[in-house]
Design a protein around this motif. Structure first.
Motif, PDB file in Angstrom:
ATOM      1  N   GLN A 286       0.830  -1.205   0.000  1.00 41.31           N
ATOM      2  CA  GLN A 286       0.000   0.000   0.000  1.00 41.31           C
ATOM      3  C   GLN A 286       0.866   1.258   0.000  1.00 41.31           C
ATOM      4  OE1 GLN A 286      -3.117   0.537  -0.593  1.00 41.31           O
ATOM      5  NE2 GLN A 286      -2.924   2.729  -0.258  1.00 41.31           N
ATOM      6  N   GLN A 287       1.957   1.254   0.779  1.00 41.91           N
ATOM      7  CA  GLN A 287       2.857   2.412   0.800  1.00 41.91           C
ATOM      8  C   GLN A 287       3.497   2.617  -0.572  1.00 41.91           C
ATOM      9  OE1 GLN A 287       5.046   0.924   4.308  1.00 41.91           O
ATOM     10  NE2 GLN A 287       4.911   3.025   5.081  1.00 41.91           N
ATOM     11  N   ILE A 288       3.957   1.532  -1.186  1.00 40.42           N
ATOM     12  CA  ILE A 288       4.571   1.623  -2.518  1.00 40.42           C
ATOM     13  C   ILE A 288       3.565   2.180  -3.514  1.00 40.42           C
ATOM     14  CG2 ILE A 288       5.688   0.329  -4.388  1.00 40.42           C
ATOM     15  CD1 ILE A 288       7.314   0.457  -1.749  1.00 40.42           C
ATOM     16  N   LYS A 289       2.336   1.702  -3.438  1.00 42.26           N
ATOM     17  CA  LYS A 289       1.274   2.185  -4.331  1.00 42.26           C
ATOM     18  C   LYS A 289       1.058   3.691  -4.142  1.00 42.26           C
ATOM     19  CE  LYS A 289      -3.474   1.156  -5.665  1.00 42.26           C
ATOM     20  NZ  LYS A 289      -4.661   0.346  -5.385  1.00 42.26           N
ATOM     21  N   GLN A 290       1.127   4.151  -2.898  1.00 43.75           N
ATOM     22  CA  GLN A 290       0.947   5.571  -2.607  1.00 43.75           C
ATOM     23  C   GLN A 290       2.094   6.393  -3.206  1.00 43.75           C
ATOM     24  OE1 GLN A 290       0.271   6.295   1.560  1.00 43.75           O
ATOM     25  NE2 GLN A 290      -0.569   8.339   1.211  1.00 43.75           N
ATOM     26  N   PHE A 291       3.341   5.913  -3.082  1.00 41.78           N
ATOM     27  CA  PHE A 291       4.483   6.621  -3.681  1.00 41.78           C
ATOM     28  C   PHE A 291       4.374   6.630  -5.209  1.00 41.78           C
ATOM     29  CE2 PHE A 291       6.929   4.722   0.111  1.00 41.78           C
ATOM     30  CZ  PHE A 291       6.581   5.766   0.941  1.00 41.78           C
ATOM     31  N   ASP A 292       3.920   5.509  -5.776  1.00 39.73           N
ATOM     32  CA  ASP A 292       3.796   5.379  -7.231  1.00 39.73           C
ATOM     33  C   ASP A 292       2.671   6.236  -7.805  1.00 39.73           C
ATOM     34  OD1 ASP A 292       5.866   3.516  -7.249  1.00 39.73           O
ATOM     35  OD2 ASP A 292       4.547   1.775  -7.505  1.00 39.73           O
ATOM     36  N   SER A 293       1.742   6.674  -6.947  1.00 38.91           N
ATOM     37  CA  SER A 293       0.531   7.342  -7.426  1.00 38.91           C
ATOM     38  C   SER A 293       0.769   8.750  -7.976  1.00 38.91           C
ATOM     39  CB  SER A 293      -0.516   7.410  -6.310  1.00 38.91           C
ATOM     40  OG  SER A 293      -0.112   8.329  -5.297  1.00 38.91           O
ATOM     41  N   PHE A 294       1.916   9.346  -7.689  1.00 43.34           N
ATOM     42  CA  PHE A 294       2.198  10.682  -8.218  1.00 43.34           C
ATOM     43  C   PHE A 294       2.238  10.575  -9.733  1.00 43.34           C
ATOM     44  CE2 PHE A 294       4.462  14.465  -9.373  1.00 43.34           C
ATOM     45  CZ  PHE A 294       4.228  15.379  -8.371  1.00 43.34           C
ATOM     46  N   ASP A 295       1.429  11.378 -10.412  1.00 45.68           N
ATOM     47  CA  ASP A 295       1.290  11.289 -11.860  1.00 45.68           C
ATOM     48  C   ASP A 295       2.270  12.228 -12.555  1.00 45.68           C
ATOM     49  OD1 ASP A 295       0.173  10.392 -14.260  1.00 45.68           O
ATOM     50  OD2 ASP A 295      -1.296  12.011 -14.295  1.00 45.68           O
ATOM     51  N   GLY A 296       3.105  11.669 -13.413  1.00 45.17           N
ATOM     52  CA  GLY A 296       4.042  12.483 -14.184  1.00 45.17           C
ATOM     53  C   GLY A 296       5.263  12.892 -13.380  1.00 45.17           C
ATOM     54  N   VAL A 297       5.962  13.904 -13.922  1.00 41.79           N
ATOM     55  CA  VAL A 297       7.160  14.456 -13.284  1.00 41.79           C
ATOM     56  C   VAL A 297       7.040  15.972 -13.297  1.00 41.79           C
ATOM     57  CG1 VAL A 297       9.673  14.724 -13.467  1.00 41.79           C
ATOM     58  CG2 VAL A 297       8.634  12.519 -13.980  1.00 41.79           C
ATOM     59  N   VAL A 298       7.315  16.585 -12.154  1.00 41.19           N
ATOM     60  CA  VAL A 298       7.302  18.045 -12.057  1.00 41.19           C
ATOM     61  C   VAL A 298       8.727  18.503 -11.771  1.00 41.19           C
ATOM     62  CG1 VAL A 298       6.426  20.037 -10.784  1.00 41.19           C
ATOM     63  CG2 VAL A 298       4.932  18.069 -11.197  1.00 41.19           C
ATOM     64  N   ASN A 299       9.321  19.220 -12.726  1.00 39.19           N
ATOM     65  CA  ASN A 299      10.654  19.789 -12.511  1.00 39.19           C
ATOM     66  C   ASN A 299      10.524  20.980 -11.579  1.00 39.19           C
ATOM     67  OD1 ASN A 299      12.330  18.096 -14.108  1.00 39.19           O
ATOM     68  ND2 ASN A 299      11.521  19.081 -15.947  1.00 39.19           N
ATOM     69  N   MET A 300      11.386  21.020 -10.574  1.00 35.19           N
ATOM     70  CA  MET A 300      11.304  22.061  -9.555  1.00 35.19           C
ATOM     71  C   MET A 300      12.321  23.179  -9.757  1.00 35.19           C
ATOM     72  SD  MET A 300       8.811  20.931  -7.673  1.00 35.19           S
ATOM     73  CE  MET A 300       8.909  21.705  -6.078  1.00 35.19           C
ATOM     74  N   VAL A 301      13.316  22.971 -10.621  1.00 33.38           N
ATOM     75  CA  VAL A 301      14.320  24.002 -10.906  1.00 33.38           C
ATOM     76  C   VAL A 301      14.516  24.091 -12.407  1.00 33.38           C
ATOM     77  CG1 VAL A 301      15.553  23.806  -8.713  1.00 33.38           C
ATOM     78  CG2 VAL A 301      16.239  22.383 -10.623  1.00 33.38           C
ATOM     79  N   HIS A 302      14.920  25.259 -12.844  1.00 29.88           N
ATOM     80  CA  HIS A 302      15.100  25.475 -14.285  1.00 29.88           C
ATOM     81  C   HIS A 302      16.381  24.861 -14.816  1.00 29.88           C
ATOM     82  CE1 HIS A 302      11.593  27.971 -14.464  1.00 29.88           C
ATOM     83  NE2 HIS A 302      12.051  28.719 -13.482  1.00 29.88           N
ATOM     84  N   ASP A 303      17.397  24.710 -13.948  1.00 26.81           N
ATOM     85  CA  ASP A 303      18.683  24.191 -14.414  1.00 26.81           C
ATOM     86  C   ASP A 303      18.929  22.766 -13.933  1.00 26.81           C
ATOM     87  OD1 ASP A 303      19.079  24.792 -11.747  1.00 26.81           O
ATOM     88  OD2 ASP A 303      21.109  25.559 -12.041  1.00 26.81           O
ATOM     89  N   ALA A 304      17.886  21.945 -13.880  1.00 29.88           N
ATOM     90  CA  ALA A 304      18.018  20.581 -13.359  1.00 29.88           C
ATOM     91  C   ALA A 304      19.037  19.753 -14.130  1.00 29.88           C
ATOM     92  CB  ALA A 304      16.657  19.880 -13.382  1.00 29.88           C
ATOM     93  N   LYS A 305      19.300  20.111 -15.390  1.00 28.58           N
ATOM     94  CA  LYS A 305      20.237  19.319 -16.180  1.00 28.58           C
ATOM     95  C   LYS A 305      21.673  19.841 -16.083  1.00 28.58           C
ATOM     96  CE  LYS A 305      17.084  17.175 -19.250  1.00 28.58           C
ATOM     97  NZ  LYS A 305      17.058  16.301 -20.355  1.00 28.58           N
ATOM     98  N   HIS A 306      21.953  20.703 -15.108  1.00 30.40           N
ATOM     99  CA  HIS A 306      23.298  21.266 -14.998  1.00 30.40           C
ATOM    100  C   HIS A 306      23.922  21.056 -13.636  1.00 30.40           C
ATOM    101  CE1 HIS A 306      22.828  23.064 -18.914  1.00 30.40           C
ATOM    102  NE2 HIS A 306      21.654  23.507 -18.534  1.00 30.40           N
TER     103      HIS A 306
END
Length: 161
Positions: free
Chosen positions: A135-155
């Motif tokens: 149930q805990q794993i299912k709850q962590f998995d439930s977040f839909d998609g990916v939200v980038n929190m910083v503009h320079d995440a690839k640097h």
């Protein structure tokens, strides 16, 4: 045939060197575990400061760390997900939030983390999550998609080049 005479003075010096080397190794292991503990506390504090609501606190556990990258599983009421973080100097920052995609090295690498670190941290996360309920794993998995929190995440220092 090589002849080597071990005097009591040489033996004493050798034992001192072995003792100092052993203590150095133990101190390094101790310092590493303290750094990990401090990092975990900083990550929990950051996630709480960022997402806590007056009547709805975020619970963060487990947290896995690979070098300057971490993944923190979190729940807040009925919602849950995973935060991908990186360390800049001594401070942690959330670079993205996601769900099941952060269990896959390719999903982690898509945010800009090197494939080696992504593979290592995904393995650590898998191991840490074996202690949790489905149930805990299912709850962590439930977040839909990916939200980038910083503009320079690839640097970040641990990103692909």
């Amino acid at each position: 045939m090589c002849k080597f005479k071990l005097t009591s003075k040489k033996l004493s010096t050798l034992l001192k060197i072995i003792f100092v080397a052993t203590m150095f190794i133990r101190l390094q292991a101790y310092a590493h575990s303290q750094t990990n503990d401090v990092s975990q506390e900083k990550i929990k504090a950051l996630i709480s400061k960022t997402f806590d609501q007056p009547n709805l606190k975020v619970k963060t556990n487990p947290i896995v760390i690979e070098g300057k990258v971490a993944i923190a599983d979190w729940t807040q009421g009925q919602k849950g997900g995973r935060a991908l973080l990186r360390r800049k100097h001594e401070e942690w920052e959330i670079i993205a939030c996601g769900g099941s995609g952060f269990k896959d090295p390719e999903g982690i690498a898509a945010i800009g983390i090197s494939k080696q670190i992504a593979t290592n941290i995904a393995a650590k996360l898998k191991e840490a999550e074996t202690k949790l309920s489905p149930q805990q794993i299912k709850q962590f998995d439930s977040f839909d998609g990916v939200v980038n929190m910083v503009h320079d995440a690839k640097h970040s220092p641990d990103t692909k080049h």
